[in-house]
Write an enzyme that holds these catalytic residues in place. Structure first.
Site, PDB file in Angstrom:
ATOM      1  N   ASN A  38       0.870  -1.170   0.000  1.00 58.87           N
ATOM      2  CA  ASN A  38       0.000   0.000   0.000  1.00 58.87           C
ATOM      3  C   ASN A  38       0.906   1.218   0.000  1.00 58.87           C
ATOM      4  O   ASN A  38       1.449   1.601   1.029  1.00 58.87           O
ATOM      5  CB  ASN A  38      -0.907  -0.014   1.243  1.00 58.87           C
ATOM      6  CG  ASN A  38      -1.760   1.247   1.331  1.00 58.87           C
ATOM      7  OD1 ASN A  38      -1.825   2.033   0.376  1.00 58.87           O
ATOM      8  ND2 ASN A  38      -2.407   1.447   2.468  1.00 58.87           N
ATOM      9  N   TRP A  39       1.040   1.805  -1.181  1.00 57.26           N
ATOM     10  CA  TRP A  39       1.965   2.949  -1.316  1.00 57.26           C
ATOM     11  C   TRP A  39       1.412   4.226  -0.699  1.00 57.26           C
ATOM     12  O   TRP A  39       2.133   5.208  -0.574  1.00 57.26           O
ATOM     13  CB  TRP A  39       2.267   3.202  -2.807  1.00 57.26           C
ATOM     14  CG  TRP A  39       3.167   2.196  -3.442  1.00 57.26           C
ATOM     15  CD1 TRP A  39       3.890   1.229  -2.807  1.00 57.26           C
ATOM     16  CD2 TRP A  39       3.455   2.066  -4.831  1.00 57.26           C
ATOM     17  NE1 TRP A  39       4.606   0.505  -3.723  1.00 57.26           N
ATOM     18  CE2 TRP A  39       4.355   1.008  -4.975  1.00 57.26           C
ATOM     19  CE3 TRP A  39       3.029   2.754  -5.984  1.00 57.26           C
ATOM     20  CZ2 TRP A  39       4.845   0.613  -6.228  1.00 57.26           C
ATOM     21  CZ3 TRP A  39       3.513   2.365  -7.226  1.00 57.26           C
ATOM     22  CH2 TRP A  39       4.419   1.296  -7.336  1.00 57.26           C
ATOM     23  N   LYS A  40       0.121   4.246  -0.418  1.00 56.10           N
ATOM     24  CA  LYS A  40      -0.525   5.468   0.097  1.00 56.10           C
ATOM     25  C   LYS A  40      -0.250   6.615  -0.893  1.00 56.10           C
ATOM     26  O   LYS A  40      -0.181   6.358  -2.096  1.00 56.10           O
ATOM     27  CB  LYS A  40      -0.056   5.761   1.523  1.00 56.10           C
ATOM     28  CG  LYS A  40      -0.196   4.507   2.409  1.00 56.10           C
ATOM     29  CD  LYS A  40       0.020   4.733   3.871  1.00 56.10           C
ATOM     30  CE  LYS A  40      -0.142   3.411   4.610  1.00 56.10           C
ATOM     31  NZ  LYS A  40      -0.013   3.539   6.064  1.00 56.10           N
ATOM     32  N   HIS A  70      -9.398   1.513   5.273  1.00 53.53           N
ATOM     33  CA  HIS A  70      -8.093   1.793   5.892  1.00 53.53           C
ATOM     34  C   HIS A  70      -8.285   2.829   7.011  1.00 53.53           C
ATOM     35  O   HIS A  70      -9.086   3.752   6.877  1.00 53.53           O
ATOM     36  CB  HIS A  70      -7.103   2.309   4.844  1.00 53.53           C
ATOM     37  CG  HIS A  70      -5.697   2.281   5.352  1.00 53.53           C
ATOM     38  ND1 HIS A  70      -5.225   3.224   6.228  1.00 53.53           N
ATOM     39  CD2 HIS A  70      -4.689   1.396   5.154  1.00 53.53           C
ATOM     40  CE1 HIS A  70      -3.971   2.923   6.548  1.00 53.53           C
ATOM     41  NE2 HIS A  70      -3.625   1.817   5.905  1.00 53.53           N
ATOM     42  N   GLU A 102      -6.602   5.283   7.859  1.00 49.65           N
ATOM     43  CA  GLU A 102      -6.366   6.676   7.454  1.00 49.65           C
ATOM     44  C   GLU A 102      -7.617   7.262   6.804  1.00 49.65           C
ATOM     45  O   GLU A 102      -7.922   8.443   6.968  1.00 49.65           O
ATOM     46  CB  GLU A 102      -5.149   6.747   6.516  1.00 49.65           C
ATOM     47  CG  GLU A 102      -3.854   6.500   7.288  1.00 49.65           C
ATOM     48  CD  GLU A 102      -2.751   5.840   6.492  1.00 49.65           C
ATOM     49  OE1 GLU A 102      -2.828   5.800   5.256  1.00 49.65           O
ATOM     50  OE2 GLU A 102      -1.791   5.348   7.128  1.00 49.65           O
ATOM     51  N   GLU A 150      -5.098  -4.239  10.916  1.00 49.99           N
ATOM     52  CA  GLU A 150      -4.076  -3.197  11.044  1.00 49.99           C
ATOM     53  C   GLU A 150      -4.331  -2.399  12.321  1.00 49.99           C
ATOM     54  O   GLU A 150      -5.130  -1.448  12.301  1.00 49.99           O
ATOM     55  CB  GLU A 150      -4.129  -2.254   9.833  1.00 49.99           C
ATOM     56  CG  GLU A 150      -3.855  -2.940   8.514  1.00 49.99           C
ATOM     57  CD  GLU A 150      -3.313  -1.977   7.464  1.00 49.99           C
ATOM     58  OE1 GLU A 150      -2.256  -2.272   6.907  1.00 49.99           O
ATOM     59  OE2 GLU A 150      -3.924  -0.915   7.234  1.00 49.99           O
ATOM     60  N   GLY A 186       2.806   2.942  10.694  1.00 48.03           N
ATOM     61  CA  GLY A 186       3.768   4.028  10.500  1.00 48.03           C
ATOM     62  C   GLY A 186       4.510   4.439  11.761  1.00 48.03           C
ATOM     63  O   GLY A 186       5.161   5.475  11.778  1.00 48.03           O
ATOM     64  N   SER A 202       3.743  -1.481  10.533  1.00 42.31           N
ATOM     65  CA  SER A 202       5.199  -1.557  10.751  1.00 42.31           C
ATOM     66  C   SER A 202       5.756  -2.952  10.481  1.00 42.31           C
ATOM     67  O   SER A 202       6.676  -3.407  11.171  1.00 42.31           O
ATOM     68  CB  SER A 202       5.558  -1.085  12.166  1.00 42.31           C
ATOM     69  OG  SER A 202       5.206   0.275  12.315  1.00 42.31           O
ATOM     70  N   GLY A 241       3.050  -0.839   4.331  1.00 42.41           N
ATOM     71  CA  GLY A 241       3.066   0.582   3.984  1.00 42.41           C
ATOM     72  C   GLY A 241       4.496   1.038   3.726  1.00 42.41           C
ATOM     73  O   GLY A 241       5.059   0.818   2.641  1.00 42.41           O
ATOM     74  N   GLY A 242       5.112   1.635   4.722  1.00 41.57           N
ATOM     75  CA  GLY A 242       6.448   2.219   4.594  1.00 41.57           C
ATOM     76  C   GLY A 242       7.470   1.315   3.919  1.00 41.57           C
ATOM     77  O   GLY A 242       8.162   1.732   2.982  1.00 41.57           O
TER      78      GLY A 242
HETATM   79  P1  13P Z   1       3.200   0.838   7.685  1.00 41.30           P
HETATM   80  O1  13P Z   1       3.733  -0.455   7.144  1.00 41.30           O
HETATM   81  O2  13P Z   1       3.894   2.050   7.171  1.00 41.30           O
HETATM   82  O3  13P Z   1       3.086   0.800   9.184  1.00 41.30           O
HETATM   83  O4  13P Z   1       1.686   0.977   7.128  1.00 41.30           O
HETATM   84  C1  13P Z   1       0.838  -0.101   7.209  1.00 41.30           C
HETATM   85  C2  13P Z   1      -0.385   0.216   6.450  1.00 41.30           C
HETATM   86  O5  13P Z   1      -1.114   1.130   6.795  1.00 41.30           O
HETATM   87  C3  13P Z   1      -0.667  -0.570   5.257  1.00 41.30           C
HETATM   88  O6  13P Z   1      -1.950  -0.325   4.785  1.00 41.30           O
END
Ligand code: 13P
Length: 251
Positions: free
Chosen positions: A9-11, A94, A96, A166, A172, A212, A233-234
């Site tokens: 998930n590149w966001k 998600h 966010e 999640e 993050g 994470s 994510g990251g």
């Molecule tokens: P991180 O891996 O950056 O914690 O993000 C996880 C995430 O929100 C994937 O959708």
């Protein structure tokens, strides 16, 4: 169908140049023996990346879709539009989106409905914020998310979905859930699905972990009996890190 999945998930990260480079590196190393690999870029570049990618083993998805089917909703992207360009998966719920865009369980239920109707497979995200975890009420919290969004759908639809657990406090932050915390919640989600539908449906649904997840903790997390991979994510932004996570899940 239950399977090992690693999803990026590149966001709202990477421009088209960076994304193309990433795809070149990751695409060259994802092969038939790899776990299922999904990538969720921003809307604007999905088609370009799909055209660029010559392989068959990376599948593209969208990070969001509208809860409306079509019409005068400026700036929105419909599930049907996504399906029409060959998208197969869409992330729904998600944290966010829930937090910064006020998406409620009810709105997410509507998104799931239009997504399924359009033939997309939802990647349904759930998970508790820190305060809820501190009060040890995470199971009640996630149960409500499942009940208000997921459990209106048929067992057949749920069996096909991907559920991503999640925990918000792990996203993050560099602070991942321990293997024990992840396993406990994944087993709980599967148990709730078994109770609502059947053991058979619960055994079919893929439940992945996000928050994470990195090359150095992926093995421990993915070894858990009810963890079917990760939503990254990251660490998904770096091709080498993401490849290292794919390698762990493909063992
Ligand atoms: P991180 O891996 O950056 O914690 O993000 C996880 C995430 O929100 C994937 O959708």
């Amino acid at each position: 169908m239950r399977r090992k999945i690693v999803a990026a998930n590149w966001k709202m990260n990477l421009d088209i140049i960076e994304a193309a480079e990433w795809l070149g590196e990751v695409g060259a190393q994802v092969h038939e023996g790899s776990c299922e690999v999904l990538v969720f870029p921003s809307f604007v570049m999905i088609t370009d990346l799909m055209d660029m990618y010559q392989g068959e083993h990376i599948v593209f998805g969208a990070q969001n879709c509208s809860h409306k089917e079509s019409g005068a909703y400026t700036g929105e992207v419909s599930a049907t539009q996504l399906a029409s360009i060959g998208i197969e998966y869409v992330i729904i719920g998600h944290s966010e989106r829930r937090e910064y865009f006020s998406e409620t369980n009810e709105m997410l239920r509507e998104k799931m409905e239009v997504a399924i109707k359009s033939g997309l497979t939802p990647v349904f995200c759930c998970g508790e914020p820190l305060q809820v975890r501190n009060e040890n009420k995470q199971k009640e919290f996630v149960k409500q998310q499942l009940e208000e969004t997921l459990f209106g759908f048929s067992g057949a639809a749920v069996a096909e979905m991907i559920i991503a657990y999640e925990p918000v406090w792990a996203i993050g932050t560099g602070l991942n859930a321990t293997a024990q915390q992840a396993q406990e919640m994944h087993a709980f989600i599967r148990h709730e699905i078994a109770g609502k539908y059947s053991l058979d449906i619960a055994a079919q649904v893929s439940i992945i972990y996000g928050g994470s997840c990195k090359p150095d903790n992926a093995k421990e997390l993915f070894n858990c009996a009810d963890v079917d991979g990760g939503l990254i994510g990251g660490a998904s932004l770096n091709a080498n890190d993401f490849l290292a996570i794919i390698k762990v899940a493909s063992l």
